[in-house]
Design an enzyme around this catalytic site. Structure first.
Site, PDB file in Angstrom:
ATOM      1  CG  ASN A 435      -2.145   0.740   1.173  1.00 17.06           C
ATOM      2  OD1 ASN A 435      -2.197   1.439   0.337  1.00 17.06           O
ATOM      3  ND2 ASN A 435      -3.271  -0.173   1.939  1.00 17.06           N
ATOM      4  CB  SER A 521      -9.056  -4.961   1.819  1.00 15.60           C
ATOM      5  OG  SER A 521      -9.550  -6.124   1.190  1.00 15.60           O
ATOM      6  CG  HIS A 570     -10.632  -0.781   3.222  1.00 19.16           C
ATOM      7  ND1 HIS A 570     -10.967  -0.687   1.493  1.00 19.16           N
ATOM      8  CD2 HIS A 570      -9.496  -1.307   2.659  1.00 19.16           C
ATOM      9  CE1 HIS A 570      -9.239  -0.318   1.373  1.00 19.16           C
ATOM     10  NE2 HIS A 570      -8.329  -0.326   2.208  1.00 19.16           N
TER      11      HIS A 570
END
Length: 597
Positions: A435, A521, A570
């Site tokens: 991420n 996610s 998420h």
């Protein structure tokens, strides 16, 4: 002088008198004319027009027909009644078969789920012990039954006394009976049904505190609680937890289970009567289920003697796996589109950011050179994938060897694999996601510390490093720096980028399955990719709750720390429950137990 002032005073008095008289006279004439005008021109009253025009005309006509039919004098036709009752009994055998008992369903019986015809469950000794020992109904035919639905027509109906006067009262889906409702719906209850979706929505699937659920049953007294435990795979664990909860707390309510064989017979019977669109009711696990919000970290220590979770029931891969995989592949084309390559995204292409729909970037030669030259996945379907989340449930799980035995291992967000974690999470890695927020936080956006970043990647060997470079504009320069850092320091890792077009398709697909979130996610993205890539998909570390499902001990948020996520970006609980549903359907395998058990 004094005389002149007196004459002036009288003259003003006379003028004032005349003025007042004229005002009164003119006003009376105008008032008369106005009244006459109103009387002559007053508009006719027009009934209010419906704002819906004829939008609901069809419904109104149907309702009118129903009212006309209902308004006819009613009288029980004994001959018709006995004939219909006999047909129903001969086809369905409800008295003997409606409820599972130890007499009609012995150990070793294979139960076929009525909502999932290809799914079966063999009755083990443990499951058998939850069945009613004797028949819950007497042999004697009762005089009067009242079946009470929950329609709004009961509000202010004053039907309570009439309902309670019935010999046997059946209620549906755990309705409220207090707070003034007694006058209208009564409180006498002999049998009450409970859809598993209600247990999930209102009581968190009984995964946390269970006392509130048992206390809510008090209003139904010693009635039967009827649950469709074997209609769908995901119904079974929550139904068994319901049984154990009632047993643990000594509730007088008696849980019993619908017999799926009876429900199949019932469906065929009503189809023969013209109810052609009848289908078994499927408890929708995505319907307003906020699983996580129902369970807090403070209530995980509610003790129970027994516990059952979907993962602890016998699991077998089902034929539905291939169907679901085909649907996913047809919609998203993950093997061809998931990763940007120089083949699927040529020079001068326009990439539209999936997280910023109004933003796009043109593929320049510099950007094009960072793309994978060819698809990193072979055309051959792999046998086994392990997708490893970072949930605290992996701590002390001893799942490392099992994870490493998979043909292809996917990990999320650059997790630690050393310092003793290898035993529980393994070390083999074929693909790892990163991420951009991690690169910002841990590596200062790679404006410096690039060598440290590359050195930390050594634990993942020559795996693929997957970045969402074109989801948001802020991601792009950061992801390109990550690519150049691995090139500059000659890392064996291969940096690749997620295709925003694939992510948009993926978002549409999971939205159709009930997952509504601002953004999927990394976990569900990788599960999706694995389902296209591999014939058998195993999930580890996917458990978004603060207690262990087996014995309720406390869990940290991640297996390596207890840092909490921020915001509601998420929909983790909805995603997890969807994974649980896919597990119950035999489409993928969700591991929630320690691997050494």
């Amino acid at each position: 002088m004094r005389g002149g002032m007196r004459r002036l005073f009288f003259f003003m008095i006379i003028l004032l008198f005349l003025g007042t008289f004229l005002i009164i006279f003119i006003s009376s004439i105008l008032d008369k004319n106005e009244k006459e005008h109103y009387r002559l021109s007053s508009p006719k009253k027009v009934p209010p027009q419906s704002t819906n025009s004829c939008k609901d005309c069809k419904d109104q006509r149907e309702i009118k027909k129903l009212i006309e039919r209902y308004s006819k004098p009613w009288k029980k036709q004994e001959g018709n009644y006995q004939k219909f009752r006999s047909q129903l009994s001969n086809k369905c055998h409800g008295y003997d078969k409606a409820i599972i008992t130890q007499a009609n369903t012995p150990v070793g019986t294979k139960l076929v789920y009525d909502g999932e015809k290809k799914r079966t469950l063999q009755v083990t000794t443990e499951i058998f012990s939850t069945f009613a020992e004797g028949h819950p109904f007497s042999n004697k035919t009762l005089h009067t039954c009242a079946v009470v639905g929950n329609g709004g027509i009961l509000a202010n109906s004053s039907c309570g006394n009439m309902i309670d006067s019935a010999q046997f009262v059946i209620r549906c889906n755990l309705p409220p009976l207090s707070d003034g409702y007694e006058k209208h719906v009564g409180n006498h209850t002999d049998l009450v049904t409970a859809n598993p979706s209600i247990l999930l929505e209102k009581f968190g699937g009984l995964m946390g505190r269970r006392r509130p659920f048992v206390e809510s049953l008090q209003k139904y007294g010693n009635s039967l609680l009827l649950i469709p435990a074997f209609s769908y795979g995901h119904n079974t664990p929550v139904s068994l937890r319901t049984f154990y909860t009632i047993e643990d707390f000594g509730s007088p309510t008696r849980p019993v289970f619908f017999n799926p064989e009876y429900l199949q017979s019932l469906e065929r019977f009503w189809r023969s009567k013209g109810l052609s669109n009848v289908k078994p009711h499927r408890d929708n696990p995505h319907l307003k289920v906020n699983f996580l919000s129902s369970v807090s970290s403070n209530n995980h220590k509610e003790n129970t003697k027994k516990d059952t979770d979907c993962d602890f029931l016998p699991w077998g891969k089902q034929d539905e796996s291939q169907t679901f995989r085909s649907q996913l592949s047809t919609t998203c084309h993950g093997l061809d589109k998931a990763i940007i390559t120089q083949e699927n995204t040529p020079l001068e292409s326009k990439l539209v950011y999936d997280g910023e729909k109004g933003s796009a970037i043109k593929v320049t030669p510099e950007i094009f050179n960072t793309f994978a030259k060819r698809n990193p996945f072979s055309n051959k379907t792999l046998h086994t994938c392990a997708v490893v989340g970072n949930g605290g449930i992996l701590f002390n799980s001893s799942c490392g060897k099992m994870i490493d035995s998979a043909q292809f291992v996917i990990r999320c967000n650059l997790p630690p694999l050393s310092n003793g974690y290898e035993k529980h999470v393994g070390s083999k890695t074929d693909l790892v996601t990163a991420n951009p927020s991690i690169l910002i936080k841990k590596y200062k956006s790679l404006n410096k510390d690039q060598q440290i970043f590359v050195e930390n990647l050594q634990v993942y060997g020559n795996s693929l490093l997957l970045l969402p470079a074109f989801s948001y504009r802020v991601n792009t320069p950061l992801s390109l720096r990550a690519f150049h850092a691995t090139e500059d320091f000659k890392s064996p890792i291969q940096t690749v980028f997620l295709n925003p077009e694939y992510l948009k398709d993926l978002d549409h697909f999971w939205a159709s399955q009930g997952v509504k979130a601002k953004r999927l996610s990394s976990g569900i993205m990788m599960v999706s990719l694995a389902m296209e890539l591999c014939a058998n998909v195993h999930l580890y570390g996917f458990w978004p709750f603060s207690f262990h499902p087996r014995d309720r001990h406390f869990l940290t948020n991640h297996y390596y720390d207890d840092e909490k996520g921020t915001g509601n970006f998420h929909s983790m609980s909805a995603e997890f429950f969807l994974m649980l549903q896919l597990h119950s359907q035999g489409i993928l395998r969700l591991h929630l137990d320690d691997c050494n058990q």
